[in-house]
Design an enzyme around this catalytic site. Sequence first.
Site, PDB file in Angstrom:
ATOM      1  N   THR A   1       1.058  -1.127   0.044  1.00  0.00           N
ATOM      2  CA  THR A   1       0.144  -0.085   0.203  1.00  0.00           C
ATOM      3  C   THR A   1       0.815   1.154  -0.027  1.00  0.00           C
ATOM      4  O   THR A   1       2.050   1.201   0.527  1.00  0.00           O
ATOM      5  CB  THR A   1      -0.975   0.089   1.191  1.00  0.00           C
ATOM      6  OG1 THR A   1       0.025   0.311   2.329  1.00  0.00           O
ATOM      7  CG2 THR A   1      -1.670  -1.184   1.306  1.00  0.00           C
TER       8      THR A   1
ATOM      9  N   GLU B   1      -5.825  -3.820   1.658  1.00  0.00           N
ATOM     10  CA  GLU B   1      -5.955  -4.842   2.313  1.00  0.00           C
ATOM     11  C   GLU B   1      -7.084  -5.481   2.413  1.00  0.00           C
ATOM     12  O   GLU B   1      -7.348  -6.557   3.041  1.00  0.00           O
ATOM     13  CB  GLU B   1      -6.032  -3.862   3.819  1.00  0.00           C
ATOM     14  CG  GLU B   1      -4.423  -3.265   4.280  1.00  0.00           C
ATOM     15  CD  GLU B   1      -4.515  -2.199   3.744  1.00  0.00           C
ATOM     16  OE1 GLU B   1      -5.211  -1.466   2.733  1.00  0.00           O
ATOM     17  OE2 GLU B   1      -3.633  -1.072   4.443  1.00  0.00           O
TER      18      GLU B   1
ATOM     19  N   LYS C   1     -11.983  19.170  12.086  1.00  0.00           N
ATOM     20  CA  LYS C   1     -12.637  19.460  13.510  1.00  0.00           C
ATOM     21  C   LYS C   1     -12.505  20.998  13.567  1.00  0.00           C
ATOM     22  O   LYS C   1     -11.794  21.697  13.632  1.00  0.00           O
ATOM     23  CB  LYS C   1     -11.892  18.799  14.711  1.00  0.00           C
ATOM     24  CG  LYS C   1     -12.466  19.057  16.066  1.00  0.00           C
ATOM     25  CD  LYS C   1     -12.310  17.838  16.721  1.00  0.00           C
ATOM     26  CE  LYS C   1     -13.356  17.944  17.972  1.00  0.00           C
ATOM     27  NZ  LYS C   1     -13.202  17.021  18.945  1.00  0.00           N
TER      28      LYS C   1
ATOM     29  N   TRP D   1     -17.272  18.011  13.365  1.00  0.00           N
ATOM     30  CA  TRP D   1     -16.882  17.583  12.661  1.00  0.00           C
ATOM     31  C   TRP D   1     -17.272  17.864  11.126  1.00  0.00           C
ATOM     32  O   TRP D   1     -18.687  17.910  11.144  1.00  0.00           O
ATOM     33  CB  TRP D   1     -16.731  16.073  12.598  1.00  0.00           C
ATOM     34  CG  TRP D   1     -16.126  15.515  13.931  1.00  0.00           C
ATOM     35  CD1 TRP D   1     -16.733  15.018  14.818  1.00  0.00           C
ATOM     36  CD2 TRP D   1     -14.862  15.155  14.005  1.00  0.00           C
ATOM     37  NE1 TRP D   1     -15.960  14.662  16.007  1.00  0.00           N
ATOM     38  CE2 TRP D   1     -14.563  14.743  15.350  1.00  0.00           C
ATOM     39  CE3 TRP D   1     -13.606  15.458  13.463  1.00  0.00           C
ATOM     40  CZ2 TRP D   1     -13.282  14.483  15.783  1.00  0.00           C
ATOM     41  CZ3 TRP D   1     -12.425  15.375  13.888  1.00  0.00           C
ATOM     42  CH2 TRP D   1     -12.379  14.807  15.178  1.00  0.00           C
TER      43      TRP D   1
HETATM   44  P1  ADP Z   1      -3.952   4.025  -0.791  1.00  0.00           P
HETATM   45  O1  ADP Z   1      -4.920   4.929  -1.252  1.00  0.00           O
HETATM   46  O2  ADP Z   1      -3.208   4.266   0.416  1.00  0.00           O
HETATM   47  O3  ADP Z   1      -3.179   3.457  -2.019  1.00  0.00           O
HETATM   48  P2  ADP Z   1      -6.033   2.034  -1.214  1.00  0.00           P
HETATM   49  O4  ADP Z   1      -5.927   2.130  -2.503  1.00  0.00           O
HETATM   50  O5  ADP Z   1      -6.041   1.022  -0.335  1.00  0.00           O
HETATM   51  O6  ADP Z   1      -4.667   2.857  -0.482  1.00  0.00           O
HETATM   52  O7  ADP Z   1      -7.040   2.953  -0.545  1.00  0.00           O
HETATM   53  C1  ADP Z   1      -8.118   2.577   0.197  1.00  0.00           C
HETATM   54  C2  ADP Z   1      -8.781   3.889   0.961  1.00  0.00           C
HETATM   55  O8  ADP Z   1      -9.499   4.473  -0.408  1.00  0.00           O
HETATM   56  C3  ADP Z   1     -10.047   3.907   1.798  1.00  0.00           C
HETATM   57  O9  ADP Z   1      -9.591   3.127   2.820  1.00  0.00           O
HETATM   58  C4  ADP Z   1     -10.684   4.953   1.437  1.00  0.00           C
HETATM   59  O10 ADP Z   1     -10.267   5.672   2.406  1.00  0.00           O
HETATM   60  C5  ADP Z   1     -10.511   5.396   0.188  1.00  0.00           C
HETATM   61  N1  ADP Z   1     -11.656   4.788  -0.954  1.00  0.00           N
HETATM   62  C6  ADP Z   1     -11.815   3.715  -1.449  1.00  0.00           C
HETATM   63  N2  ADP Z   1     -12.957   3.800  -2.169  1.00  0.00           N
HETATM   64  C7  ADP Z   1     -13.530   4.847  -1.758  1.00  0.00           C
HETATM   65  C8  ADP Z   1     -14.765   5.298  -2.143  1.00  0.00           C
HETATM   66  N3  ADP Z   1     -15.805   4.897  -2.978  1.00  0.00           N
HETATM   67  N4  ADP Z   1     -15.363   6.598  -1.780  1.00  0.00           N
HETATM   68  C9  ADP Z   1     -14.571   7.172  -0.860  1.00  0.00           C
HETATM   69  N5  ADP Z   1     -13.148   6.728  -0.231  1.00  0.00           N
HETATM   70  C10 ADP Z   1     -12.888   5.569  -0.840  1.00  0.00           C
END
Ligand code: ADP
Length: 534
Positions: free
Chosen positions: A185, A330, A438, A443
């Site tokens: 990640t 994950e 915040k 929020w």
């Molecule tokens: P990174 O962004 O660190 O590469 P990931 O691709 O695994 O990691 O991203 C996961 C994160 O992306 C989620 O925890 C969430 O915050 C965000 N995310 C994924 N899909 C959506 C969605 N449809 N709407 C909003 N946030 C999303």
Amino acid sequence: MQGLMMDRQLLISSLIEHGATVYHDREIVSRTTEGPIHRYTLADLRGRSKQLAGALTTLGVKAADRVATLAWNGYRHVELYFGVSGMEAICHTLNPRLHPSQLIYILNHAEDRFLFTDLTFVPLVEAIADQLKTVEGIVVMTDAEHMPDSKLPNLLCYEDLLSAEDDDFEWPDFDENTASSLCYTSGTTGHPKGVLYSHRSSVLHAFCVSLPSVLALSESESFLPVVPMFHANAWGTPYAIPMTGTKLVLPGPGLDGASLTELMREEGVTSTAGVPTVWSGLLDYWREHDTSVPTLKIMIIGGSAVPRSMVEAFDKEFGIEVRQGWGMTEMSPIGAVNMLKPEQRAAPAEERYDIQIRQGRAVYGVEMKIVDAEGNTLPHDGEAFGELKVRGPWVSRSYYREENEAVDDEGWFPTGDVATIDGDGYMQITDRMKDLIKSGGEWISSIELENLAMSHPDVMQAAVIGIPDDKWTERPLLIVKPKPGATPTKEDLLGFFKGKVADWSIPDDVVMVDELPIGGTGKVQKSELRKTYA
Ligand code: ADP
């Protein structure tokens, strides 16, 4: 009493065996780095995956060895998915958009033995090769004719390796919990972390991806993943292809509007998947060139929040159903998909869009709960919001080579996302924990404000971040990339929020930018924005 059914193991090799037997003539079509369109069948894919497994054996690769890839979505990359995992080694996809120092860290941390690279990334490999501690050979994914003139030591040619092998490699049988693939990640804080999938998790997740309520994959469909194969295994879709006999169309390096549109039209693509940033580019291209893809029915869009304006544009202008997806690397990565209920499909468009901007309902296999700061479970009433926790057979329990478990004492994985869940099971993300704003004890959801800003006719992209404030702790700042040629004023943009959200959550100020910082997985990097504007 035990059931009396066979204990056959769920292995990735069983997917390609099934596809090549039952759907042997289904096509895989790829735009190549060398230029031409390449096409072959699932039977060819099996044959060449076996040749690759033979070649890896000849090179001395053994079970559990890591084999890295730096490649676009193309047929040779798919062969690596099946050949490497099928022989019990681990297919480790690297994101070429990461900073070279991160790639060096990841390759050394994973202790990859071989690195397979597309022609495009040879200069990148040349720049980092002398710092790689465990890589014994670099395989360029091309034929002898296109081999680059490079000084890299131990440079090998993919097609030469394959042509030296027969296609009769016997897939080994082993425990389905064996590791199959590895994906780091992006690690917005600290080092990237390795997510290690298993054969079992990958096969179960492939069933999920194929479901009617997710991608509705079948022999009648033609699927093009825009999401890269180095981003959570293209959301696990390549594994679902031989399971369902779906035609697979791979865009290679051609991710611009013109190339994608041409390929989708020629290959009759019916469904696709990717992050919102790609689709806003495609929308602009379609409008500008008065074109579209008439066969396209379903788009899974996820990775970051889908703006309402995007759902509306694809529906109203092009008749395409947007299904928002939510997940994480994950989680293999699918956790929730937003497919409307039958009665909601008949609702007026505006009501539908209100539902479609939610992240969706959990897919079977993923359990969800939201908790408050003390860990108490919150009600599913669409109002209470708290950290989203998940568990399921394709959710990580720990990271590769890290001592601590990634889950809490009860086995739930904390997602770092803040969400509500309503009585129908619709989950809506209000923010990532670190992005929540915040203000004066309340929020503010940056996602809600961004979504609104992006429905303004002059706004191409928007991000909202919290700026430290003496009186209120934090106040929201809106950062906008206007549409080409548009010059929205600050008053106009802020006035646009009036009456749509509580007055105290309207941003205090607006900054116009030419570009927003986009990270390796196509998302706006708010950490960068916070550094710039703090
Ligand atoms: P990174 O962004 O660190 O590469 P990931 O691709 O695994 O990691 O991203 C996961 C994160 O992306 C989620 O925890 C969430 O915050 C965000 N995310 C994924 N899909 C959506 C969605 N449809 N709407 C909003 N946030 C999303």
